[in-house]
Write a protein that holds these residues in place. Structure first.
Motif, mmCIF file in Angstrom:
data_model
loop_
_atom_site.group_PDB
_atom_site.id
_atom_site.type_symbol
_atom_site.label_atom_id
_atom_site.label_comp_id
_atom_site.label_asym_id
_atom_site.label_seq_id
_atom_site.Cartn_x
_atom_site.Cartn_y
_atom_site.Cartn_z
ATOM 1 N N LEU A 186 44.950 45.284 30.771
ATOM 2 C CA LEU A 186 45.671 44.812 31.629
ATOM 3 C C LEU A 186 47.018 43.814 32.403
ATOM 4 O O LEU A 186 47.142 44.134 32.953
ATOM 5 C CB LEU A 186 44.946 44.106 33.077
ATOM 6 N N SER A 187 46.870 43.590 30.754
ATOM 7 C CA SER A 187 48.132 42.758 30.705
ATOM 8 C C SER A 187 48.705 42.143 29.774
ATOM 9 O O SER A 187 48.142 42.762 28.388
ATOM 10 C CB SER A 187 47.793 41.010 30.782
ATOM 11 N N ALA A 188 50.121 42.156 29.638
ATOM 12 C CA ALA A 188 50.900 42.252 28.007
ATOM 13 C C ALA A 188 51.101 40.738 27.476
ATOM 14 O O ALA A 188 50.412 40.314 26.224
ATOM 15 C CB ALA A 188 51.866 42.394 28.599
ATOM 16 N N VAL A 205 45.411 31.359 38.022
ATOM 17 C CA VAL A 205 44.305 31.894 39.076
ATOM 18 C C VAL A 205 43.284 30.959 38.361
ATOM 19 O O VAL A 205 42.604 30.378 37.104
ATOM 20 C CB VAL A 205 44.079 33.545 38.476
ATOM 21 N N ALA A 206 42.496 30.478 39.225
ATOM 22 C CA ALA A 206 41.328 29.791 39.432
ATOM 23 C C ALA A 206 40.098 30.130 38.730
ATOM 24 O O ALA A 206 40.059 31.858 39.471
ATOM 25 C CB ALA A 206 41.003 28.572 40.847
ATOM 26 N N ALA A 207 39.318 29.860 38.421
ATOM 27 C CA ALA A 207 38.338 30.641 37.553
ATOM 28 C C ALA A 207 37.015 30.684 38.541
ATOM 29 O O ALA A 207 36.746 29.491 38.725
ATOM 30 C CB ALA A 207 37.903 30.665 35.736
ATOM 31 N N PRO A 208 36.596 31.822 38.701
ATOM 32 C CA PRO A 208 35.472 31.796 39.753
ATOM 33 C C PRO A 208 34.238 31.278 38.445
ATOM 34 O O PRO A 208 34.250 31.280 37.669
ATOM 35 C CB PRO A 208 35.201 33.570 39.743
ATOM 36 N N ASP A 209 33.115 30.769 39.833
ATOM 37 C CA ASP A 209 31.852 29.681 39.338
ATOM 38 C C ASP A 209 30.787 31.403 38.949
ATOM 39 O O ASP A 209 30.516 31.854 40.286
ATOM 40 C CB ASP A 209 31.279 28.937 40.138
ATOM 41 N N HIS A 210 31.063 31.736 38.587
ATOM 42 C CA HIS A 210 29.775 33.037 38.128
ATOM 43 C C HIS A 210 28.403 32.366 37.669
ATOM 44 O O HIS A 210 27.393 33.166 36.621
ATOM 45 C CB HIS A 210 30.568 34.412 36.896
ATOM 46 N N ILE A 242 44.895 46.477 38.155
ATOM 47 C CA ILE A 242 44.721 45.314 38.413
ATOM 48 C C ILE A 242 45.239 44.054 38.315
ATOM 49 O O ILE A 242 46.140 43.803 37.446
ATOM 50 C CB ILE A 242 43.210 45.074 37.389
ATOM 51 N N ALA A 243 45.854 43.304 39.342
ATOM 52 C CA ALA A 243 46.251 41.612 39.035
ATOM 53 C C ALA A 243 46.019 40.678 38.699
ATOM 54 O O ALA A 243 44.769 41.253 39.162
ATOM 55 C CB ALA A 243 47.211 41.787 40.223
ATOM 56 N N PRO A 244 45.998 39.983 38.125
ATOM 57 C CA PRO A 244 45.155 38.247 37.090
ATOM 58 C C PRO A 244 44.787 37.832 38.511
ATOM 59 O O PRO A 244 43.298 37.697 38.219
ATOM 60 C CB PRO A 244 46.488 37.748 36.454
ATOM 61 N N ALA A 245 44.902 38.192 40.152
ATOM 62 C CA ALA A 245 44.283 37.381 40.693
ATOM 63 C C ALA A 245 43.009 38.130 41.406
ATOM 64 O O ALA A 245 42.216 37.548 42.190
ATOM 65 C CB ALA A 245 45.256 37.161 41.965
#
Length: 295
Positions: free
Chosen positions: A255-257, A206-211, A179-182
């Motif tokens: 998912l990320s360092a 990465v732009a945050a989604p509107d949830h 899973i990539a940040p995008a």
């Protein structure tokens, strides 16, 4: 209505009468001999009669001074006994207030060690994400998150709060093993409306989604978020320190360092006036030693 002379002078006279020596009384009270003599003289002027006879190199109680000294010694003993009872009751129980996250992910796993080290003391743990009110609640110490700077409270920084996305191995496998940040905005995010998501994603460009109107899991503490992630319900932003054992044992996957922070930390806090209370000092020393072990 009681007609009591100034209590500071009464306290000095009681010590001077008990020792029948101004120098020894001064050492006990942390004063100078001149200050003791001054307070005794004020009391004598207030009463209108001598309490000591000043003889060469010594002082001797008068009959009036001896009668007063005997009664005052008994009265101070009674006061000391009353407060000793309160101190004993207070020292028997330590009340700790902390957040659900800090309690469930770290403190409750270790608190038994403090009790084993101090078996005569009962420990009461209050868990709430609301800040403890030391004035209104019977709380000795609190572990709270924030940026510090609480008036009237001593605060020791324990742990910086950083965060990074995590999920279960099964969830990761269901997404093809990577899973990539995008990819995150299109996936189920636990507490997707948390502003910390926007902060972490912005660091990856990465732009945050509107949830705001999108259905999803919303939980009230990181402790619950971590367990929801382990259950495969989505990706959660978690603090690695709290979940290192779950990461090591394969219940969670990073998912990320990269971690991010918003300047928050966990702090041990207590009223400045309680800094020298024995049980507060014991808990502070134990907690800092435990944090150093896990750092």
């Amino acid at each position: 209505m009681r007609s009591i002379p100034p209590l500071a002078a009464v306290r000095v006279f009681e010590a001077a009468a008990r020792h029948e020596n101004f120098t020894v009384a001064a050492a006990e009270l942390g004063m100078t001999q001149a200050a003791v003599s001054y307070q005794v003289r004020l009391l004598e002027e207030r009463l209108g009669l001598p309490l000591f006879r000043r003889e060469r190199r010594r002082v001797v109680l008068t009959d009036a001074g001896r009668r007063a000294g005997t009664q005052l010694a008994a009265a101070f003993d009674a006061i000391d006994a009353a407060f000793a009872g309160i101190r004993a009751e207070d020292e028997a129980v330590l009340t700790v207030s902390t957040s659900n996250t800090f309690a469930n992910t770290w403190l409750v796993w270790r608190l038994g060690g403090f009790h084993l080290a101090h078996p005569a003391m009962a420990v009461r743990l209050l868990t709430s994400d609301a800040l403890a009110d030391f004035a209104a609640q019977e709380v000795d110490v609190a572990i709270r998150s924030g940026r510090g700077g609480w008036p009237g409270l001593a605060a020791t920084r324990l742990l910086d709060i950083d965060f990074t996305p995590m999920c279960s191995p099964a969830f990761l496998a269901a997404q093809g093993g990577a899973i990539a940040p995008a990819d995150l905005p299109r996936l189920p995010l636990i507490n997707a409306d948390d502003p910390w998501w926007a902060h972490w994603l912005a660091g990856e460009g990465v732009a945050a989604p509107d949830h705001a109107s999108r259905p999803g899991v919303r939980l009230d503490s990181q402790a619950h978020e971590g367990h929801a992630a382990m259950a495969g319900q989505g990706v959660a932003l978690l603090t690695p320190f709290f979940w290192r054992h779950d990461l090591a044992e394969g219940r969670l996957v990073r998912l990320s360092a990269r971690t991010a922070t918003r300047g928050y930390a966990y702090w041990l806090v207590y009223p400045e006036t309680r800094a020298k209370v024995a049980k507060v000092r014991r808990f502070r020393d134990w907690l800092l030693a435990e944090m150093r072990k896990d750092a």
